[in-house]
Write a protein that holds these residues in place. Sequence first.
Motif, PDB file in Angstrom:
ATOM      1  N   LEU A 202       0.852  -1.174   0.000  1.00 56.39           N
ATOM      2  CA  LEU A 202       0.000   0.000   0.000  1.00 56.39           C
ATOM      3  C   LEU A 202       0.893   1.231   0.000  1.00 56.39           C
ATOM      4  O   LEU A 202       1.660   1.445   0.936  1.00 56.39           O
ATOM      5  CB  LEU A 202      -0.907   0.009   1.236  1.00 56.39           C
ATOM      6  CG  LEU A 202      -1.969   1.096   1.302  1.00 56.39           C
ATOM      7  CD1 LEU A 202      -3.022   0.887   0.228  1.00 56.39           C
ATOM      8  CD2 LEU A 202      -2.618   1.112   2.677  1.00 56.39           C
ATOM      9  N   VAL A 203       0.818   2.007  -1.054  1.00 55.40           N
ATOM     10  CA  VAL A 203       1.632   3.214  -1.131  1.00 55.40           C
ATOM     11  C   VAL A 203       0.973   4.296  -0.279  1.00 55.40           C
ATOM     12  O   VAL A 203      -0.176   4.660  -0.527  1.00 55.40           O
ATOM     13  CB  VAL A 203       1.769   3.694  -2.581  1.00 55.40           C
ATOM     14  CG1 VAL A 203       2.546   5.005  -2.642  1.00 55.40           C
ATOM     15  CG2 VAL A 203       2.463   2.640  -3.427  1.00 55.40           C
ATOM     16  N   PRO A 204       1.665   4.822   0.731  1.00 53.55           N
ATOM     17  CA  PRO A 204       1.061   5.881   1.550  1.00 53.55           C
ATOM     18  C   PRO A 204       0.935   7.178   0.761  1.00 53.55           C
ATOM     19  O   PRO A 204       1.876   7.600   0.096  1.00 53.55           O
ATOM     20  CB  PRO A 204       2.040   6.036   2.716  1.00 53.55           C
ATOM     21  CG  PRO A 204       3.348   5.545   2.187  1.00 53.55           C
ATOM     22  CD  PRO A 204       3.022   4.476   1.182  1.00 53.55           C
ATOM     23  N   VAL A 205      -0.219   7.794   0.835  1.00 48.76           N
ATOM     24  CA  VAL A 205      -0.429   9.061   0.143  1.00 48.76           C
ATOM     25  C   VAL A 205       0.366  10.175   0.810  1.00 48.76           C
ATOM     26  O   VAL A 205       0.894  11.067   0.153  1.00 48.76           O
ATOM     27  CB  VAL A 205      -1.931   9.405   0.100  1.00 48.76           C
ATOM     28  CG1 VAL A 205      -2.156  10.776  -0.540  1.00 48.76           C
ATOM     29  CG2 VAL A 205      -2.694   8.336  -0.654  1.00 48.76           C
ATOM     30  N   LEU A 206       0.500  10.101   2.128  1.00 52.53           N
ATOM     31  CA  LEU A 206       1.229  11.108   2.901  1.00 52.53           C
ATOM     32  C   LEU A 206       2.419  10.463   3.582  1.00 52.53           C
ATOM     33  O   LEU A 206       2.302   9.406   4.203  1.00 52.53           O
ATOM     34  CB  LEU A 206       0.313  11.729   3.962  1.00 52.53           C
ATOM     35  CG  LEU A 206       1.003  12.621   5.010  1.00 52.53           C
ATOM     36  CD1 LEU A 206       1.515  13.913   4.378  1.00 52.53           C
ATOM     37  CD2 LEU A 206       0.057  12.928   6.168  1.00 52.53           C
ATOM     38  N   ASP A 207       3.574  11.115   3.481  1.00 53.91           N
ATOM     39  CA  ASP A 207       4.766  10.733   4.247  1.00 53.91           C
ATOM     40  C   ASP A 207       5.128  11.925   5.127  1.00 53.91           C
ATOM     41  O   ASP A 207       5.594  12.956   4.635  1.00 53.91           O
ATOM     42  CB  ASP A 207       5.917  10.374   3.311  1.00 53.91           C
ATOM     43  CG  ASP A 207       7.084   9.710   4.054  1.00 53.91           C
ATOM     44  OD1 ASP A 207       7.099   9.747   5.296  1.00 53.91           O
ATOM     45  OD2 ASP A 207       7.967   9.154   3.375  1.00 53.91           O
ATOM     46  N   LEU A 208       4.887  11.783   6.424  1.00 48.92           N
ATOM     47  CA  LEU A 208       5.131  12.865   7.389  1.00 48.92           C
ATOM     48  C   LEU A 208       6.426  12.568   8.133  1.00 48.92           C
ATOM     49  O   LEU A 208       6.511  11.603   8.901  1.00 48.92           O
ATOM     50  CB  LEU A 208       3.958  12.974   8.361  1.00 48.92           C
ATOM     51  CG  LEU A 208       4.054  14.007   9.487  1.00 48.92           C
ATOM     52  CD1 LEU A 208       4.312  15.402   8.940  1.00 48.92           C
ATOM     53  CD2 LEU A 208       2.790  13.995  10.331  1.00 48.92           C
ATOM     54  N   THR A 209       7.439  13.391   7.909  1.00 46.32           N
ATOM     55  CA  THR A 209       8.761  13.163   8.490  1.00 46.32           C
ATOM     56  C   THR A 209       8.905  13.914   9.808  1.00 46.32           C
ATOM     57  O   THR A 209       8.534  15.086   9.912  1.00 46.32           O
ATOM     58  CB  THR A 209       9.864  13.618   7.517  1.00 46.32           C
ATOM     59  OG1 THR A 209       9.710  12.924   6.277  1.00 46.32           O
ATOM     60  CG2 THR A 209      11.244  13.329   8.067  1.00 46.32           C
ATOM     61  N   ILE A 210       9.490  13.213  10.793  1.00 49.74           N
ATOM     62  CA  ILE A 210       9.794  13.823  12.091  1.00 49.74           C
ATOM     63  C   ILE A 210      11.298  13.729  12.304  1.00 49.74           C
ATOM     64  O   ILE A 210      11.823  12.665  12.671  1.00 49.74           O
ATOM     65  CB  ILE A 210       9.074  13.103  13.253  1.00 49.74           C
ATOM     66  CG1 ILE A 210       7.575  12.945  12.971  1.00 49.74           C
ATOM     67  CG2 ILE A 210       9.301  13.844  14.569  1.00 49.74           C
ATOM     68  CD1 ILE A 210       6.806  14.236  12.963  1.00 49.74           C
ATOM     69  N   PRO A 211      12.066  14.809  12.048  1.00 47.05           N
ATOM     70  CA  PRO A 211      13.503  14.766  12.349  1.00 47.05           C
ATOM     71  C   PRO A 211      13.713  14.762  13.869  1.00 47.05           C
ATOM     72  O   PRO A 211      13.069  15.540  14.591  1.00 47.05           O
ATOM     73  CB  PRO A 211      14.036  16.060  11.725  1.00 47.05           C
ATOM     74  CG  PRO A 211      12.944  16.542  10.804  1.00 47.05           C
ATOM     75  CD  PRO A 211      11.677  16.073  11.416  1.00 47.05           C
ATOM     76  N   VAL A 212      14.593  13.887  14.354  1.00 45.35           N
ATOM     77  CA  VAL A 212      14.814  13.786  15.800  1.00 45.35           C
ATOM     78  C   VAL A 212      16.304  13.767  16.103  1.00 45.35           C
ATOM     79  O   VAL A 212      17.108  13.266  15.312  1.00 45.35           O
ATOM     80  CB  VAL A 212      14.139  12.520  16.389  1.00 45.35           C
ATOM     81  CG1 VAL A 212      12.624  12.606  16.247  1.00 45.35           C
ATOM     82  CG2 VAL A 212      14.657  11.243  15.735  1.00 45.35           C
ATOM     83  N   TYR A 213      16.632  14.309  17.266  1.00 45.85           N
ATOM     84  CA  TYR A 213      18.000  14.234  17.777  1.00 45.85           C
ATOM     85  C   TYR A 213      17.934  14.261  19.302  1.00 45.85           C
ATOM     86  O   TYR A 213      17.492  15.257  19.899  1.00 45.85           O
ATOM     87  CB  TYR A 213      18.857  15.389  17.260  1.00 45.85           C
ATOM     88  CG  TYR A 213      20.236  15.416  17.883  1.00 45.85           C
ATOM     89  CD1 TYR A 213      21.184  14.455  17.541  1.00 45.85           C
ATOM     90  CD2 TYR A 213      20.578  16.363  18.846  1.00 45.85           C
ATOM     91  CE1 TYR A 213      22.439  14.436  18.130  1.00 45.85           C
ATOM     92  CE2 TYR A 213      21.829  16.363  19.440  1.00 45.85           C
ATOM     93  CZ  TYR A 213      22.757  15.399  19.078  1.00 45.85           C
ATOM     94  OH  TYR A 213      23.991  15.383  19.674  1.00 45.85           O
ATOM     95  N   ASN A 214      18.315  13.153  19.925  1.00 42.27           N
ATOM     96  CA  ASN A 214      18.310  13.025  21.392  1.00 42.27           C
ATOM     97  C   ASN A 214      16.964  13.461  21.979  1.00 42.27           C
ATOM     98  O   ASN A 214      16.908  14.291  22.887  1.00 42.27           O
ATOM     99  CB  ASN A 214      19.454  13.836  21.993  1.00 42.27           C
ATOM    100  CG  ASN A 214      20.820  13.199  21.736  1.00 42.27           C
ATOM    101  OD1 ASN A 214      20.910  12.072  21.244  1.00 42.27           O
ATOM    102  ND2 ASN A 214      21.883  13.911  22.064  1.00 42.27           N
ATOM    103  N   ASP A 215      15.905  12.871  21.457  1.00 39.33           N
ATOM    104  CA  ASP A 215      14.543  13.220  21.881  1.00 39.33           C
ATOM    105  C   ASP A 215      13.888  12.096  22.683  1.00 39.33           C
ATOM    106  O   ASP A 215      12.671  11.907  22.637  1.00 39.33           O
ATOM    107  CB  ASP A 215      13.673  13.535  20.653  1.00 39.33           C
ATOM    108  CG  ASP A 215      13.984  14.893  20.057  1.00 39.33           C
ATOM    109  OD1 ASP A 215      13.923  15.892  20.792  1.00 39.33           O
ATOM    110  OD2 ASP A 215      14.291  14.960  18.854  1.00 39.33           O
TER     111      ASP A 215
END
Length: 353
Positions: free
Chosen positions: A23-36
């Motif tokens: 299933l190809v996701p219509v939305l790709d929501l990226t969350i950049p993280v660093y030491n979280d």
Amino acid sequence: MTITDPRTVVQHRQPLLADAPALVPVLDLTIPVYNDEARLEASLRRLHSHLMESLPHAFRITIADNASTDATLRIAERLARELPELWVVRFQDRGRGNALRQVWQTSPSPILAYMEADLPADLSALAPLLAPLFSGHSDVAVGTRLAPASHSNLSPLRQFISRSYNALLRTLMGAHVSDAQCAFKAIRADAARKLLPYIKDDRWFFDTELMIDAELCGLRVHEVPVDWTDDPNSSVDVVRTAFADLRGVARLMRDLAGGRVPVRKLRTELGAAAATGSGIPGRVLRALGWAAVCVAAFLLWCNLLGAFPAALTALVLTALAARVAGGFRTLLHGQNSVHRPHNNELPQHLHLT
């Protein structure tokens, strides 16, 4: 699967079962993280629950770990095993711009977005952010913390620096967005892949460079006022970041003047109408002129106030003077607008749920 290139190592971990239907996701929501590690699990569960309840399309949340040294990666991987919509990637090179570029260039989704790990933007703004892209009305959508309808707890210093910086962008670069730095954006993947090769910043200025290039190339940009809760314990050095952004503006001006960003070619490829008014050369000349004024004001005040107060004073005075000049220019010549046809179609192979 591990992908290696000369600059970074990216590890992709796919949590979906092997026998699950593709299933190809219509939305790709990226969350950049660093030491979280302290806030990551609560934020991801909250975001995942919100999207499951409110989004009528298949989606993916990509956690982009920027070489964290705490338990951030372990927490993300554990959640990815539990929640099939989560995808984890890890980068050895730090930088929000680098993470977004790498994820967006390889994502299969037609709509790409990102927000920060502490979810400072109220999640109720996600629907109005994404709707114009789903419908094909707009190519880029961006939140704004500085609109009259927005509500935020930004400190007076943060507001002052942000408003001055965005006023300078409107003056020097002809920007129309009110908050280029807001970490709450979405873009159609076809447009992103045209722009990303020419966006060089790997850190905070990535946001500004994306918005300036998008507007110059004639993309439709939609702004959404957001309710914003800033983290009082954030480790971001606002003043240092502001000066880095100013260096980024100077570099982008040189790139545009030197033709490194092929704006006319991109406008044609993206279907934008021909530029009107003075176009790129006129903007660059005005930018260089106001930059000279800013430097002169800084030198004038530096001995009296010191370097940092003089820089802020020069920035504000130049922005105010340029805004007045811009108002007279609009009054005399009117305001040009760029029109491009709406694109109402998502790729046909996608499955909407």
